[in-house]
Design an enzyme around this catalytic site. Structure first.
Site: not given
Length: 420
Positions: A183, A302, A329, A375
């Site tokens: 990330s 993501d 998450k 999400r």
């Protein structure tokens, strides 16, 4: 809130939503500048465009108090950024959260802070139903400068929190990564914001090729004259995906020069056969027969829910790899992606560290669960574009975490959404 989506193709033009990743960092830097007397009081305020951003803004107000109570709601970014930032300024602070946040890990950041002047009293309470605000921990002792070590493959949020806090300390500090950085785009975004506020961070690499950040102490945050929050590639990806699934979507406001790695969605969709047109201030995506893809998501975690939704409607078998961190998450995102797509009739396998998805011409539709994960809800809405029957999403209000207007925008682009 539960919603019913009648399948259809989305078309139209939309201003891309603002980036909460950029806004978190900007707001913290702005507050630090103002605490140091280097603010720009005439600058325009950053709007509270999501629950996570509201959480960060509320925590920053608490920094005006001797003993702040920082309620991070369910924002992992807020908690992990504010832990070192608050303790660079305060002798004691209490951290609270809702949902799954009290049970998400803060190690090894906790241990590094304990080695540098802080002590943690953890509240190991059993899980409670609902959105009760629970104490996560009380931290005592000011953070001290020195040498810090963190793995780069656990959470970039830990690294960001320290990069923002260490310039405030009396002495110089060094933050050494013990593994390759995953990330990395989020850390790059942090460094961009720090530069915008006049903070210096020197970057070297170890003999193993891992990053070493050297951070001089006693630095001053200086607020720039202009407030500009980037638009969000993570949430923009859902609309570009709707375009790829037989629609025709144009987004404005996105910057290809951004450090946000989720802009890779453009390249991935092109590789899968979607038609992409990049203008001066816009990106258009419209549908085609999609090809399978193999995507290493270590730098773009993501994107996994929306990528899985697209792949379930591509012609062939796709692979998502290096996604282990998604299990920590808002939900176990590999499990919940598998769950919602399986309920819609997709051919998907959870391989432990990734997903294998064999696409079909269409999905069956059905009832899915949002798992209190924004999400997952948005990815299920995207998948509805390729379903033969309506999709009911239970717990659709989870979108408020990052994108409260999602279903308003979905409807504005021609989607048929009913609350049920």
């Amino acid at each position: 809130m539960n919603v019913k989506i009648t399948p259809g193709k989305l078309t139209g033009t939309l201003q891309a939503p603002l980036s909460k990743s950029h806004a978190h960092r900007f707001l913290i830097a702005q507050k630090l500048a103002r605490l140091q007397g280097n603010g720009n009081e005439s600058a325009s305020d950053v709007p509270s465009f999501s629950q996570d951003i509201e959480a960060t803004k509320n925590c920053l107000v608490q920094l005006d108090k001797k003993k702040p109570f920082l309620d991070c709601w369910e924002s992992g970014s807020t908690l992990r950024f504010m832990l070192p930032v608050a303790m660079a300024l305060k002798k004691e602070a209490v951290f609270l959260g809702t949902g799954q946040l009290p049970y998400r890990p803060i190690s090894p950041l906790k241990e590094e802070m304990e080695l540098h002047g802080c002590s943690f009293t953890m509240k190991n309470s059993p899980p409670k139903a609902g959105n009760r605000h629970m104490e996560i921990c009380t931290v005592r002792g000011r953070l001290t400068s020195g040498s810090y070590r963190l793995a780069g493959n656990i959470s970039s949020q830990f690294i960001t929190g320290l990069l923002m806090a260490l310039p405030l300390l009396d002495g110089d500090s060094k933050l050494e990564l013990t593994t390759a950085l995953e990330s990395a785009g989020y850390v790059d975004l942090t460094l961009d914001v720090l530069r915008d506020f006049g903070i210096k961070v020197n970057i070297e690499t170890s003999p193993q090729g891992f990053y070493i950040y050297e951070i001089p102490g006693n630095q001053q945050y200086i607020e720039p004259a202009r407030t500009t929050i980037q638009c969000d590639w993570s949430n923009a990806a859902f609309w570009l995906a709707c375009g790829a699934l037989g629609g025709d979507i144009t987004l404005t406001g996105l910057e290809l020069s951004s450090s946000q790695r989720d802009k890779q969605i453009v390249h991935i969709l092109e590789e899968m056969g979607a038609h992409i047109t990049i203008g001066d201030i816009s990106i258009r995506c419209h549908g085609a027969s999609l090809l399978p893809a193999e995507v290493d998501v270590s730098q773009i975690p993501d994107l996994v829910p929306v990528l899985a939704a697209i792949m379930s409607l591509a012609d062939g078998t796709s692979m998502i790899s290096n996604a282990e961190r998604l299990r920590l998450k808002e939900s176990d995102r590999l499990r919940t992606v598998f769950d919602f797509l399986s309920r819609l009739g997709a051919d998907i396998t959870d391989g432990g560290s990734g997903l294998s998805i064999t696409g079909q011409p269409s999905l069956s539709g059905g009832t899915v669960y949002g798992h209190n994960d924004h999400r997952i809800v948005m990815a299920a809405a995207v998948a509805s574009c390729g379903c033969n029957a309506p999709v009911i999403i239970r717990g659709a209000d989870a979108v408020a975490k990052s994108y409260p207007e999602f279903f308003d925008d979905f409807t504005a682009l021609g989607g048929n959404v009913q609350e049920v």
